[in-house]
Design a protein around this motif. Structure first.
Motif, PDB file in Angstrom:
ATOM      1  N   HIS A  66       0.816  -1.208   0.000  1.00 58.75           N
ATOM      2  CA  HIS A  66       0.000   0.000   0.000  1.00 58.75           C
ATOM      3  C   HIS A  66       0.852   1.263   0.000  1.00 58.75           C
ATOM      4  CE1 HIS A  66      -3.534  -2.396   1.906  1.00 58.75           C
ATOM      5  NE2 HIS A  66      -3.561  -2.432   0.591  1.00 58.75           N
ATOM      6  N   ALA A 233      -7.341  -0.790   1.547  1.00 56.54           N
ATOM      7  CA  ALA A 233      -6.688   0.231   0.726  1.00 56.54           C
ATOM      8  C   ALA A 233      -7.406   1.572   0.785  1.00 56.54           C
ATOM      9  CB  ALA A 233      -6.606  -0.250  -0.723  1.00 56.54           C
ATOM     10  N   ILE A 236      -5.173   5.472   1.961  1.00 47.00           N
ATOM     11  CA  ILE A 236      -3.796   5.049   2.232  1.00 47.00           C
ATOM     12  C   ILE A 236      -2.933   6.231   2.669  1.00 47.00           C
ATOM     13  CG2 ILE A 236      -1.719   4.088   1.183  1.00 47.00           C
ATOM     14  CD1 ILE A 236      -3.498   2.424  -0.624  1.00 47.00           C
ATOM     15  N   TYR A 261      -3.585   1.380  -6.449  1.00 49.62           N
ATOM     16  CA  TYR A 261      -4.826   1.082  -5.746  1.00 49.62           C
ATOM     17  C   TYR A 261      -5.877   2.136  -6.046  1.00 49.62           C
ATOM     18  CZ  TYR A 261      -2.487  -2.567  -3.138  1.00 49.62           C
ATOM     19  OH  TYR A 261      -1.807  -3.712  -2.798  1.00 49.62           O
TER      20      TYR A 261
END
Length: 841
Positions: A66, A233, A236, A261
């Motif tokens: 992430h 996610a 983030i 993401y």
């Protein structure tokens, strides 16, 4: 009050109504199928592309974590490694970069990494094992293939010995490594990754023990790069900022967010397009399902009236209708899902091939449970919304009215309020098709390529445009190459671009103008502050401006341009007010061209003005024009102010002496392009492997079918919408003619011929056509001039041109249908004798 359990009775009544006249409800089932096809194909394609893009972007970025915390010392990593809100964390240690002929065109970073971190970075060995000994190494198959080519085709695999030079800070370490394993590399990645053992890392790049901001020599060696995964996610960036604050890490810590993401950033245009598509599909589904539901409920209203006379309440009748809607959904949605996934599977490779993605499952359907649930939900909601209004209408009619009820007709004996629904449904497909073809026809390959490659070929040092490369050879085009180029047939134009030393010093008078007209501006100060804020928490803009005032210097580059390269510049403002640069005047040696400053909002501001005097390498020149140099021509790196000056080639060389070009632009005759590219490819591989080239055809190969993809997908959507429109029209006409079958029989009994009656129903169809014609032309024009134009203007590869030709081409076909369908329906009901039709109530 006695509560009666009547659920089973209501269920039986709902089922019996469908069983009594299944054909009537089959039309509604088919409508639900079409609506579900729209949603399921949209969500199947959307979820599959998102999955593919996300995976490909991860591989391009070089990791699946992430977020990443950069340049940590050992003690700083200890602060964060046990944070309870982090799902997992692992790290790698920067060791260096590979150098040598093989790595000129393939930037390769060397690290030691924890196994989990290697998996995050897609560089865990797929064949072989993790490096354990000091002389063991893991590389990608791309590197192995390049090394194999250098060795004349010798096969390299696990256990092979390879000699690699690694730049570790100021030192160059050359070692005979043993390949302990390799992984599948990605050509689109910013960098290839080589993994060395812990023993090698500790010997040559021991982990840092001081903070990055306190280190005297930041050569990127020995720093910890920690990759973090959270539980999800969502947000983030916010979670990473909170982690830094919570752990007590320094506020100016550099960190990165994995933009693969969805949710880290969302393109507003793409989000708006998705919402428009969903809204269009809901509206299209509503038009047909509402119309058919309304007609079906009205045709069954006598049944509902009888139920009312025996005590059924309006609420219970609504339950019966909604149960029938649910049964229709139960029959139509699964079939629509299967067909929609199939349609999505057929279209997905067409769309996927236009994306610059490299994944194992490229172009394959990714069955996502959330996408399927979304398709079911939107399809069901469309049916429910469509059934609500007819439901309410029916429940308000009294039992006496329902028993006497036949069908509300207007003065022209057509069902009331159905004209608008049918016309909108027919027009919608034409409007969508017109919009799609307008976009496709606006695809401008040459215009798009000009933004990316400004000539047929551009030759430069291989690492010059590599994003991950810290080494930029700005004199990479050798005299040997230029001499060989001069002997090639078919070369029409060549233009060299030279790059000189940065920074420019100004005289007292010139600096005074820059202070008064440029440096005093707030937007200039804000960009300088932002540029200097990282790693310099106490930055003082006033002190910095005082420093500049003392030095009278601005950062920027000096370029030398040949005539062909000069013609590629975008002219902003000239000394004489013309729109072009006079080459002869510019080439006289008295003039210079200047760039503009771009603030944080993308606004361009002149640093100097045409006619002002500036100095380059101690010589004074007059600013002839303010220009913009295309991205593909300049050094692809930026500084805070970026005051660039451009000189003609001969004048540049008189200042710098014996200087090689940074780039060479080449245009070739069309019929000689294949021969020339074969020579250029061979030359850059076999003679000067330090060189690379970009060609206009490379971009064409990537984007040549992009317009076709939009056309195919858009046309499929338009065809489905057209089917919905035709079904809506057909159902309305069928209901109208069946309802009036007794009226037609009476007219026939008193002498009206079948031919005259057919002419009458054809006239009704023609009326639908004329309203569809008007609505399609008006709304297609409005949509084209607003939404479509706005969308096209956001895309560099498209030009907007107004056109209604797609609508005009389709209208004859629509006209034929609206004339033929009523006749077919009339012929069907007229098979019965006049007496039989007169007996019908």
């Amino acid at each position: 009050m006695l509560k009666v359990n009547n659920k089973q009775a209501i269920m039986n009544l709902a089922q019996s109504g469908i069983k009594t006249n299944p054909k009537k409800y089959l039309v509604l089932v088919f409508a639900v199928v079409l609506t579900t096809v729209l949603f399921s194909s949209l969500f199947t394609i959307g979820s599959s592309l998102l999955n593919e893009i996300q995976k490909a972007t991860m591989r391009q970025v070089g990791g699946s974590a992430h977020a990443g915390l950069k340049y940590l010392s050992e003690s700083e990593y200890d602060l964060v490694k046990d944070d309870k809100k982090v799902k997992d964390i692992s790290y790698r240690i920067l060791v260096g970069t590979c150098e040598g002929e093989v790595f000129n065109k393939t930037y390769t970073e060397v690290n030691w990494a924890e196994p989990l971190n290697a998996k995050y970075g897609f560089c865990y060995p797929e064949v072989g094992s993790y490096p354990q000994k000091e002389n063991e190494i893991v590389v990608s198959d791309i590197i192995l293939n390049r090394l194999s080519e250098k060795l004349g085709g010798e096969e390299l695999t696990v256990g092979s010995h390879i000699e690699i030079s690694i730049r570790i800070g100021e030192d160059l370490v050359t070692k005979d490594f043993v390949v302990s394993g390799f992984y599948r590399g990605d050509s689109i990645s910013i960098a290839q990754m080589a993994l060395v053992s812990k023993a090698f890392q500790e010997k040559y790049a021991p982990v840092k023990t001081v903070k990055y901001t306190e280190s005297e020599q930041n050569n990127y060696v020995g720093w910890i790069m920690a990759d973090v995964n959270y539980k999800n996610a969502f947000n983030i960036r916010g979670k990473t900022k909170a982690l830094i604050q919570r752990s007590g890490l320094r506020e100016d810590l550099d960190y990165g967010i994995n933009w693969a993401y969805l949710g880290t950033q969302m393109d507003p245009m793409m989000a708006a397009l998705c919402l428009i598509l969903i809204a269009t599909f809901i509206f299209a589904g509503y038009l047909i399902i509402y119309n058919i539901f309304d007609l079906n409920i009205l045709s069954d209203i006598q049944e509902y009236g009888l139920l009312k006379t025996i005590g059924t309440t309006g609420r219970q009748l609504r339950k019966i209708i909604m149960l029938r809607a649910s049964m229709i959904c139960a029959a139509g949605i699964p079939l629509g899902l299967l067909l929609g996934i199939g349609v999505g599977g057929l279209l997905l490779p067409v769309i996927s091939n236009q994306l610059e993605t490299v994944t194992v499952d490229k172009g394959k359907v990714h069955i996502n449970l959330l996408a399927i649930l979304a398709a079911i939900l939107f399809s069901y909601l469309t049916v429910v919304i469509s059934a609500l209004k007819p439901c309410r209408k029916m429940s308000k009619v009294s039992p006496v009215e329902t028993v006497k009820y036949t069908m509300p007709l207007d003065k022209k004996s057509k069902p009331k309020k159905k004209m608008l629904t049918v016309v909108m449904s027919l027009s919608l497909s034409l409007i969508v098709l017109n919009s799609v073809i307008t976009i496709v026809k606006g695809f401008n390959m040459d215009g798009f390529i000009e933004d990316m490659v400004i000539s047929d070929y551009s030759v430069q040092e291989a690492q010059l445009d590599q994003p991950g490369s810290s080494y930029k050879d700005t004199q990479g085009v050798s005299q040997d190459f230029l001499a060989a180029l001069a002997n090639q047939e078919g070369v029409e134009e060549t233009g060299n671009i030279y790059f000189g030393n940065p920074n420019h010093t100004f005289s007292e008078d010139d600096w005074k103008k820059i202070k008064e007209n440029f440096l005093c501006r707030e937007e200039v100060k804000q960009k300088i502050i932002k540029y200097n804020s990282y790693g310099n928490k106490g930055f003082d803009i006033d002190e910095y401006l005082k420093y500049l005032d003392q030095e009278k210097t601005l950062d920027g580059n000096t370029y030398g341009l040949g005539k062909f390269a000069c013609e590629k510049l975008k002219v902003i403002q000239t000394l004489d007010g013309s729109s072009q640069i006079d080459w002869n005047q510019f080439n006289s040696g008295d003039y210079v061209l200047a760039s503009q400053f771009e603030d944080e909002g993308g606004v361009l501001i002149n640093i100097v003005e045409p006619g002002e005097k500036v100095q380059v390498e101690g010589k004074e020149y007059t600013v002839l024009a303010i220009v913009e140099m295309p991205y593909a021509m300049r050094l692809q790196a930026y500084s805070q102010i970026q005051c660039d000056f451009m000189l003609p080639e001969n004048e540049f060389l008189s200042l710098y002496q014996n200087w090689n070009p940074m780039r060479t632009l080449i245009d070739v005759q069309n019929e000689k392009e294949e021969t020339f590219e074969n020579w250029l490819s061979s030359y850059t591989k076999q003679i000067e492997s330090s060189l690379s080239y970009k060609s206009k055809d490379d971009i064409k190969d990537e984007y040549k079918s992009f317009g076709d993809m939009i056309g195919i997908v858009g046309t499929v959507v338009a065809v489905i919408l057209a089917l919905i429109g035709i079904m809506n029209f057909s159902n309305t006409i069928v209901t109208s003619i069946i309802t009036r079958s007794r009226e037609f029989a009476m007219l026939e009994a008193v002498g009206m011929t079948g031919k005259q009656q057919k002419r009458r129903v054809m006239k009704e169809g023609l009326e639908y056509f004329l309203w569809t014609l008007a609505a399609s032309l008006v709304f297609a024009s409005l949509l084209s001039c607003t939404v479509v134009r706005l969308l096209i203007n956001e895309l560099a590869m498209f030009n907007w041109n107004f056109s209604l030709m797609p609508v005009l081409y389709c209208l004859p076909f629509i006209c034929l249908l609206v004339l033929v369908i009523p006749v077919i329906v009339y012929n069907r009901i007229s098979r019965k004798s006049v007496v039989e039709r007169l007996r019908c109530e």
